[in-house]
Design a protein around this motif. Structure first.
Motif, PDB file in Angstrom:
ATOM      1  N   ASP A  23       2.706   3.056   3.008  1.00 33.11           N
ATOM      2  CA  ASP A  23       1.715   4.135   2.926  1.00 33.11           C
ATOM      3  C   ASP A  23       2.352   5.514   2.780  1.00 33.11           C
ATOM      4  O   ASP A  23       1.817   6.514   3.286  1.00 33.11           O
ATOM      5  CB  ASP A  23       0.752   4.124   4.127  1.00 33.11           C
ATOM      6  N   HIS A  41      -4.721  -0.222   6.721  1.00 33.16           N
ATOM      7  CA  HIS A  41      -4.871   0.220   8.119  1.00 33.16           C
ATOM      8  C   HIS A  41      -5.683  -0.737   8.980  1.00 33.16           C
ATOM      9  O   HIS A  41      -5.110  -1.493   9.749  1.00 33.16           O
ATOM     10  CB  HIS A  41      -5.409   1.661   8.198  1.00 33.16           C
ATOM     11  N   HIS A  97       1.305   5.377  -2.211  1.00 34.00           N
ATOM     12  CA  HIS A  97       0.688   6.360  -3.114  1.00 34.00           C
ATOM     13  C   HIS A  97       1.757   7.026  -3.972  1.00 34.00           C
ATOM     14  O   HIS A  97       2.595   7.778  -3.449  1.00 34.00           O
ATOM     15  CB  HIS A  97      -0.027   7.430  -2.299  1.00 34.00           C
ATOM     16  N   HIS A 103      -8.893   2.129   1.704  1.00 41.64           N
ATOM     17  CA  HIS A 103      -8.523   2.356   3.102  1.00 41.64           C
ATOM     18  C   HIS A 103      -9.722   2.001   3.984  1.00 41.64           C
ATOM     19  O   HIS A 103     -10.865   2.195   3.579  1.00 41.64           O
ATOM     20  CB  HIS A 103      -8.196   3.838   3.342  1.00 41.64           C
ATOM     21  N   HIS A 159       0.844  -1.205   0.000  1.00 36.36           N
ATOM     22  CA  HIS A 159       0.000   0.000   0.000  1.00 36.36           C
ATOM     23  C   HIS A 159       0.875   1.250   0.000  1.00 36.36           C
ATOM     24  O   HIS A 159       1.540   1.557   0.982  1.00 36.36           O
ATOM     25  CB  HIS A 159      -0.932   0.015   1.217  1.00 36.36           C
TER      26      HIS A 159
HETATM   27 ZN    ZN Z   1      -2.912   5.124   1.960  1.00 33.53          ZN
END
Ligand code: ZN
Ligand code: GUN
Length: 446
Positions: A319, A268, A75, A229, A73
């Motif tokens: 993340d 998460h 971005h 998420h 995960h």
């Molecule tokens: Zn994220």
């Protein structure tokens, strides 16, 4: 055929929680040879030098060769917002992240940013990732194009959001977003090593109609991934409760839309309950635990043992840009600290497994990546055990293999990286090391 000589480490099974010996799960093969065929697959792992048919040998004696890390995960447009001061999730999105993502409507920015992002992953020994680009179709296209150029196995898809996001970051309508996804799936899903993920940013930024469309896409092709998420921050959980008053829980919003399945990755999962964890197990979905992000944004302490007790899968992820490093060692070291704060102990084995074989299996890619077994694609990285006097001394004093690896996870980062190979091709070489086959492509193109 090519061959690398190093200390090889991978896993044959999931180590038991808390077991620092993990006999039968940890496979350490010091001073072995990794032999890779011309198609970029592992042909053999052996203790002696290959007898014949090897055109090049790389001697990395005394260095650690691991399967490429898998970051489940992260971005791509958030490299530039790493380390942004002073906010928790919802303000962080509005103040820093959404403005940064808006710029990726520009194809030039999306193309250059995607290349920079993937090269940064490779410079941290990460060879596969599940990635959120932006809402812009062009940004997903740029990312998957750049991944294909590097031969990487990437999981990604255009971000879906059609409400509660600023101008320039919303899908026009459900039908247009659906068409964008269908085009991108046709162009990229299972093309080369890329896989498409239906990418719902999170429940607050999608209308129920958009969520239903995303669920229908997943139902139309069971080989598609889904990433989103869930239950990261208490204000976010409260907001989802207001937006979806009929849902039993935050996770239930996704379950009701048909978004939980064996290829679902939910980042998460801090504020889940036992029913949620049972639903994840029953669906075969996984949680991507993002410890550096959870600490940095003050989101909370993820309960890993509760997931194990429920029989639900966990991987570990950076993340970035909520997370503060692309280095999986730093991520795993933060995972240890988060578990320690919650009264648990994370072994080096469970940690490393979660970033290699465990992540590969959670992504249903265990047949391709995550281990150093003949037939797997040769995605790997070579690391120095120590890069400064402090960790050199710590390594010297380590009494057993777990102590060595635990100290390495806690103290190492990208400064320890010697090189990264994707399908047997060198895609990163540390400064000062010979990039002996970094230019294979250029050479064969010439
Ligand atoms: Zn994220
Ligand atoms: N929730 C929705 N979007 C995001 C994001 O970009 N980062 C994190 N950490 N949480 C999110």
């Amino acid at each position: 055929m090519k061959a690398w000589r190093a200390d090889l480490l991978d896993f044959t099974a999931a180590p038991a929680w808390g077991d620092t010996v993990a006999a039968g799960a940890v496979r350490y093969r010091p001073d072995h040879w990794l032999v890779v065929d011309d198609a970029g697959r592992i042909a053999a792992v052996q203790p002696e030098a290959p007898a014949e048919g090897i055109e090049r040998v790389e001697d990395h004696r005394g260095q650690l060769l691991l399967p490429g890390f898998i970051d489940t995960h992260v971005h791509s447009p958030q490299i530039g917002v790493i380390a942004s001061y002073g906010t928790a999730l919802l303000d962080w999105l509005n103040d820093y992240t959404f403005p940064a993502e808006r710029a990726w409507a520009d194809p030039e920015i999306a193309a250059r940013g995607s290349e920079h992002f993937l090269d940064a992953l490779l410079a941290h020994g990460t060879t596969t990732a599940a990635v959120f680009p932006t809402v812009h179709k062009i940004a997903a296209d740029a990312l998957l194009t750049a991944a294909a150029a590097r031969g990487m196995a990437l999981v990604a898809g255009k971000v879906l959001m059609d409400r509660h996001a600023p101008d320039g970051l919303r899908d026009d309508d459900v039908a247009t977003a659906e068409r964008d996804c269908i085009d991108l799936i046709a162009r990229w899903h299972n093309r080369g090593r890329n896989r498409y993920a239906v990418t719902v940013r999170f429940a607050p930024t999608s209308t129920p109609e958009q969520l239903a469309m995303a669920g229908a896409l997943c139902r139309s092709d069971a080989s598609l991934y889904m990433q989103t998420h869930v239950a990261e921050n208490r204000d976010e959980v409260r907001w989802v409760g207001q937006l979806f008053p009929h849902a039993r829980s935050y996770l239930d919003v996704y379950a009701s839309a048909g978004l939980l399945h064996p290829r679902s990755i939910l980042a998460h999962g801090i504020w889940l309950d036992d029913d949620d964890r049972a639903a994840l197990r029953d669906a075969g979905a996984q949680v991507a635990f993002c410890p550096s992000s959870n600490l940095f944004l003050g989101s909370g302490l993820f309960d890993w043992p509760a997931m194990i007790a429920a029989g639900a899968a966990v991987s570990v992820a950076s993340d970035v840009g909520g997370g503060t490093s692309l280095a999986m060692q730093r991520t795993l070291a933060d995972a240890y600290k988060v578990q320690a704060l919650a009264g648990h102990r994370l072994t080096a084995w469970t940690a490393l497994h979660a970033a290699t074989r465990g992540a590969a299996e959670a992504l249903q890619l265990g047949h391709e990546i995550g281990t150093l077994e003949p037939g797997r694609v040769a995605d790997f990285a070579i690391w120095r055990w120590a890069a400064n006097p402090v960790d050199a001394e710590r390594q010297r004093l380590a009494r057993d293999l777990h102590e060595k690896l635990f100290a390495w996870i806690t103290l190492a980062d990208d400064r320890h990286l010697v090189g990264t190979w994707v399908a047997g091709q060198q895609r990163f070489a540390a400064a000062g090391t010979p990039a002996s086959d970094r230019n294979d492509n250029e050479r064969s193109a010439a």
